[in-house]
Motif scaffolding. Structure first.
Motif, short mmCIF file in Angstrom:
data_model
loop_
_atom_site.label_atom_id
_atom_site.label_comp_id
_atom_site.label_asym_id
_atom_site.label_seq_id
_atom_site.Cartn_x
_atom_site.Cartn_y
_atom_site.Cartn_z
N ILE A 116 0.84 -1.21 0.00
CA ILE A 116 0.00 0.00 0.00
C ILE A 116 0.87 1.25 0.00
O ILE A 116 0.65 2.18 -0.79
CB ILE A 116 -0.95 -0.01 1.22
CG1 ILE A 116 -2.00 -1.10 1.06
CG2 ILE A 116 -1.61 1.36 1.39
CD1 ILE A 116 -2.86 -1.32 2.29
N PHE A 117 1.85 1.31 0.88
CA PHE A 117 2.70 2.49 0.97
C PHE A 117 3.58 2.65 -0.27
O PHE A 117 3.85 3.77 -0.71
CB PHE A 117 3.54 2.46 2.24
CG PHE A 117 2.81 2.89 3.47
CD1 PHE A 117 2.72 4.23 3.81
CD2 PHE A 117 2.16 1.97 4.29
CE1 PHE A 117 2.02 4.66 4.92
CE2 PHE A 117 1.46 2.37 5.41
CZ PHE A 117 1.39 3.72 5.74
N ARG A 118 4.02 1.54 -0.85
CA ARG A 118 4.82 1.62 -2.09
C ARG A 118 3.99 2.15 -3.24
O ARG A 118 4.49 2.89 -4.09
CB ARG A 118 5.39 0.24 -2.43
CG ARG A 118 6.53 -0.20 -1.55
CD ARG A 118 7.02 -1.59 -1.90
NE ARG A 118 7.70 -1.61 -3.19
CZ ARG A 118 8.29 -2.69 -3.68
NH1 ARG A 118 8.29 -3.82 -2.99
NH2 ARG A 118 8.88 -2.64 -4.85
N SER A 119 2.71 1.80 -3.28
CA SER A 119 1.86 2.26 -4.38
C SER A 119 1.64 3.77 -4.32
O SER A 119 1.44 4.42 -5.35
CB SER A 119 0.52 1.53 -4.35
OG SER A 119 -0.23 1.88 -3.19
N PHE A 120 1.67 4.34 -3.11
CA PHE A 120 1.46 5.78 -2.95
C PHE A 120 2.76 6.58 -2.99
O PHE A 120 2.80 7.69 -3.53
CB PHE A 120 0.73 6.07 -1.64
CG PHE A 120 -0.74 5.80 -1.68
CD1 PHE A 120 -1.63 6.72 -2.23
CD2 PHE A 120 -1.26 4.62 -1.18
CE1 PHE A 120 -2.99 6.48 -2.28
CE2 PHE A 120 -2.62 4.35 -1.21
CZ PHE A 120 -3.50 5.28 -1.77
N TYR A 121 3.83 6.03 -2.42
CA TYR A 121 5.05 6.81 -2.24
C TYR A 121 6.28 6.23 -2.92
O TYR A 121 7.37 6.82 -2.84
CB TYR A 121 5.35 6.96 -0.73
CG TYR A 121 4.23 7.65 0.01
CD1 TYR A 121 4.01 9.02 -0.12
CD2 TYR A 121 3.35 6.92 0.83
CE1 TYR A 121 2.97 9.65 0.55
CE2 TYR A 121 2.32 7.54 1.49
CZ TYR A 121 2.13 8.91 1.35
OH TYR A 121 1.10 9.53 2.00
N GLY A 122 6.14 5.10 -3.60
CA GLY A 122 7.30 4.50 -4.26
C GLY A 122 8.28 3.93 -3.25
O GLY A 122 7.96 3.77 -2.07
N VAL A 123 9.46 3.62 -3.72
CA VAL A 123 10.46 3.01 -2.83
C VAL A 123 11.52 4.01 -2.37
O VAL A 123 12.35 3.70 -1.51
CB VAL A 123 11.15 1.81 -3.51
CG1 VAL A 123 10.14 0.70 -3.74
CG2 VAL A 123 11.81 2.22 -4.81
N SER A 124 11.55 5.19 -2.97
CA SER A 124 12.54 6.19 -2.56
C SER A 124 12.14 6.79 -1.22
O SER A 124 10.95 6.94 -0.91
CB SER A 124 12.66 7.29 -3.61
OG SER A 124 11.41 7.93 -3.81
N PRO A 223 8.93 2.84 2.55
CA PRO A 223 8.09 1.66 2.79
C PRO A 223 8.90 0.41 3.14
O PRO A 223 8.36 -0.53 3.72
CB PRO A 223 7.37 1.47 1.45
CG PRO A 223 7.34 2.82 0.83
CD PRO A 223 8.64 3.45 1.24
N LEU A 224 10.18 0.40 2.81
CA LEU A 224 11.01 -0.78 3.04
C LEU A 224 11.88 -0.66 4.30
O LEU A 224 12.65 -1.57 4.58
CB LEU A 224 11.91 -1.05 1.83
CG LEU A 224 11.18 -1.29 0.49
CD1 LEU A 224 12.18 -1.52 -0.62
CD2 LEU A 224 10.21 -2.45 0.60
N MET A 225 11.75 0.43 5.04
CA MET A 225 12.63 0.64 6.18
C MET A 225 12.42 -0.41 7.27
O MET A 225 13.34 -0.76 8.00
CB MET A 225 12.46 2.05 6.74
CG MET A 225 11.09 2.35 7.30
SD MET A 225 10.86 4.08 7.79
CE MET A 225 11.98 4.22 9.20
#
Length: 294
Positions: A116-124, A223-225
């Motif tokens: 969900i967070f990757r879809s809104f904010y990407g991975v950067s 999102p990956l932190m």
């Protein structure tokens, strides 16, 4: 002065930075230990909830102009409420089943939240500025210690010790421990055990949210932190002893320092030293350093 061919100032500086990492390890492993020790659930979603805490702080500042100090209280509460919803709608049906079911469920929740967070904010990563009160650094003679990193260590130690005291030394903590071992007996004293269990899970994940807010100005909010950290934190919990509150705190801080020391002596080993220690501890003491042998 040099130690192992390394200047004392460089060594002490790295050890202090390692203590900062150890503070995050201690906070996250404490939440895991509370949930496993009192509820017997392996909460793999802990890293994703840590990430949510950081994102809530970032969104509060970015969209609503709410400062760091307010979000340091609000974000953990929001994460805790989200955790309560997870517990009431999904986890409560798994308490009597094998640990694997809870692990798979929380792993699925992790993938869902990260997606969900990757879809809104990407991975950067998204930058989060250090609050003005904690900007700058303090000259310790051998290094300039950023004030915010000193605050991270102080806040983590205070929260960890306060949590340990409540669980181990108060009547509330006694009810919590007794409620997980013999819920029928505790209910006979008029204690609402299901509510107590729900609030315990909410508090455990709120600790992850609190750690996320602390991490936001140190790391970029991504999102990956959480997924980058949770494997190390699980290793910390295993080394300290599954369910051991004090073990998680001391092991988290200690392994952060050891990791910092390793970065100076042999940098290539720093990313694996925690897992090497875990393997050695499990060979010698399978229950962990502070765990109880069954």
């Amino acid at each position: 002065m040099e130690i192992f061919g390394i200047s004392t100032s460089a060594l002490l500086g790295q050890l202090l930075l390692g203590l900062v990492n150890g503070s995050f390890y201690a906070m996250l492993s404490l939440g895991l230990a509370v949930i496993f020790g009192l509820l017997n659930v392996i909460n793999f979603a802990h890293g994703a909830l840590y990430m949510m805490g950081a994102f809530f702080a970032w969104m509060g500042l970015q969209y609503f102009g709410i400062n760091y100090w307010v979000m340091l209280l609000v974000a953990p509460l929001l994460v805790g409420v989200f955790g309560i919803i997870i517990e009431k709608t999904m986890l409560q049906w798994l308490y009597r089943l094998d640990h694997l079911y809870g692990l798979l469920l929380t792993f699925g929740i992790t993938l869902m939240l990260e997606g969900i967070f990757r879809s809104f904010y990407g991975v950067s990563g998204q930058p989060y500025t250090v609050p003005a009160l904690l900007a700058g650094s303090t000259d310790l003679g051998f290094m300039n210690l950023p004030n915010y990193r000193a605050w991270v260590v102080l806040a983590s130690i205070i929260v960890c010790l306060a949590t340990w005291f409540v669980i181990e030394k108060t009547r509330l903590g006694a009810y919590l421990r007794a409620g997980t071992e013999n819920p029928k007996m505790v209910e006979a004293f008029g204690v609402n055990v299901p509510l107590m269990v729900t609030l315990t899970y909410g508090f455990g994940v709120a600790l992850a949210g609190f750690a996320g807010v602390l991490a936001a100005p140190v790391l970029q909010v991504s999102p990956l932190m959480g997924s980058n950290l949770i494997i190390v934190v699980f290793a910390v919990v295993v080394i300290g002893g599954m369910g051991s509150i004090l073990g998680s705190i001391l092991t988290g801080l200690g392994l952060g320092i050891i990791e910092g020391f390793t970065k100076v002596l042999y940098p290539e080993l720093s990313s694996t030293v925690v897992f090497i220690i875990m393997a050695i501890v499990l060979l010698i003491r399978p229950a962990g350093l502070f765990g109880r042998e069954k």
